[in-house]
Design an enzyme around this catalytic site. Structure first.
Site, PDB file in Angstrom:
ATOM      1  N   ASP A   4       0.867  -1.173   0.000  1.00 62.90           N
ATOM      2  CA  ASP A   4       0.000   0.000   0.000  1.00 62.90           C
ATOM      3  C   ASP A   4       0.905   1.224   0.000  1.00 62.90           C
ATOM      4  O   ASP A   4       1.988   1.201   0.588  1.00 62.90           O
ATOM      5  CB  ASP A   4      -0.851   0.050   1.264  1.00 62.90           C
TER       6      ASP A   4
ATOM      7  N   HIS B  29       4.844  -7.579   0.113  1.00 59.38           N
ATOM      8  CA  HIS B  29       4.509  -8.858  -0.496  1.00 59.38           C
ATOM      9  C   HIS B  29       5.156  -8.980  -1.881  1.00 59.38           C
ATOM     10  O   HIS B  29       5.594  -7.998  -2.472  1.00 59.38           O
ATOM     11  CB  HIS B  29       2.987  -8.999  -0.603  1.00 59.38           C
TER      12      HIS B  29
ATOM     13  N   SER C  71       8.242   3.440   5.144  1.00 57.27           N
ATOM     14  CA  SER C  71       9.403   3.849   4.352  1.00 57.27           C
ATOM     15  C   SER C  71       9.119   3.672   2.872  1.00 57.27           C
ATOM     16  O   SER C  71       8.021   3.964   2.418  1.00 57.27           O
ATOM     17  CB  SER C  71      10.657   3.080   4.771  1.00 57.27           C
TER      18      SER C  71
END
Length: 296
Positions: free
Chosen positions: A105, A162, A266
């Site tokens: 995200d 992921h 980050s």
């Protein structure tokens, strides 16, 4: 995909005032402050960790209902909440072996072609793939005429990373460095930002060839971990460290499977080879993205 109004700055030349506001980052003890924050976010004082969670949820409009556990009382620390697991089905992964899916995200800081071994950081700023990979010229050459995407995670985002494609882990490299902020303002004012900050370079063999996922640390965000090695930083080192994976140590991960996380937010930089399908034309800097969305 929606453009984040707060991040339109990413596509303009930074002002003199932006540069002035970045100066203190050169002067503060970046690693010491990050170690302090690392401990603070793991504090298990009930009232303090709840205060931290409530403040971040209010300030950044975090959607707790997407998590497996929405109740803040159930988290032993702020960091446990920050790295919360999402409910099954909340982030469907784009289907198809040829399709590269978003690993996180966040929003798109920059993306595009890798030309003459250079990556665009912001308008008027770039850096080399060799620098990003900690000096590995042989690996960098494999991404020439390939493509990159720099994806920024804000405090409101899900902070696990992921796999964009199925792959087998080949190597991991820890590269010591600075811990500047990776905000849009800093990205357009600090030269070679992503090649200067602490980072963990992971390389996978995929159907399309090599794929690099580079986890970039930042101020207060210097803690990175992978599912196969656990926490890598802190402690912070002063020398490059390398790990090779083959035989019994080989790690294979499916597309969409978790590969690591930031303990705070980050940036992830993806490097893909020239044989990989091109990014979709609607993927542009400043756009909000979700884990699992189709990039190609």
């Amino acid at each position: 995909m929606e453009t984040n109004p707060q991040d339109k700055k990413d596509n303009v030349i930074c002002t003199f005032w932006d540069k002035i506001l970045t100066v203190p980052q050169y002067l503060i003890p970046q690693h010491w402050l990050s170690v302090m924050m690392h401990g603070f976010t793991r504090c298990q004082l009930h009232w303090l960790k709840n205060l931290q969670i409530r403040f971040v949820c209010w300030r950044f409009k975090v959607n707790r209902e997407e998590a497996v556990t929405a109740d803040i009382e159930a988290y032993p620390s702020f960091n446990a909440f920050f790295t919360r697991q999402l409910r099954d089905g909340v982030r469907p992964v784009a289907e198809g072996e040829e399709v590269v899916s978003s690993p996180v995200d966040g929003f798109v800081s920059q993306l595009g072609k890798i030309e003459q071994g250079r990556i665009v950081q912001a308008k008027g700023q770039d850096y080399s793939v060799v620098e990003l990979l900690g000096g590995n010229t042989e690996l960098a050459a494999q991404f020439e005429r390939g493509q990159f995407a720099t994806l920024y995670l804000s405090p409101r985002d899900y902070h696990r990373i992921h796999m964009p494609l199925a792959g087998q882990l080949q190597s991991m490299r820890y590269v010591p460095g600075k811990l500047f902020s990776v905000s849009p303002r800093t990205a357009c004012t600090v030269p070679r930002l992503f090649a200067r900050n602490e980072r963990v370079v992971t390389v996978f063999d995929t159907k399309h060839g090599p794929m690099a996922l580079v986890l970039v640390g930042a101020i207060f965000v210097g803690s990175m971990e992978t599912v196969w090695s656990g926490q890598i930083t802190p402690p912070y080192g002063s020398e490059i460290r390398d790990w090779e994976y083959d035989g019994d140590s080989a790690v294979s991960l499916a597309k969409g499977e978790e590969m690591g996380r930031f303990n705070m937010g980050s940036t992830v930089v993806i490097l893909l080879p020239s044989d990989c399908p091109a990014f979709k034309s609607d993927w542009q800097p400043g756009m909000n993205i979700r884990l699992g969305q189709a990039m190609t």
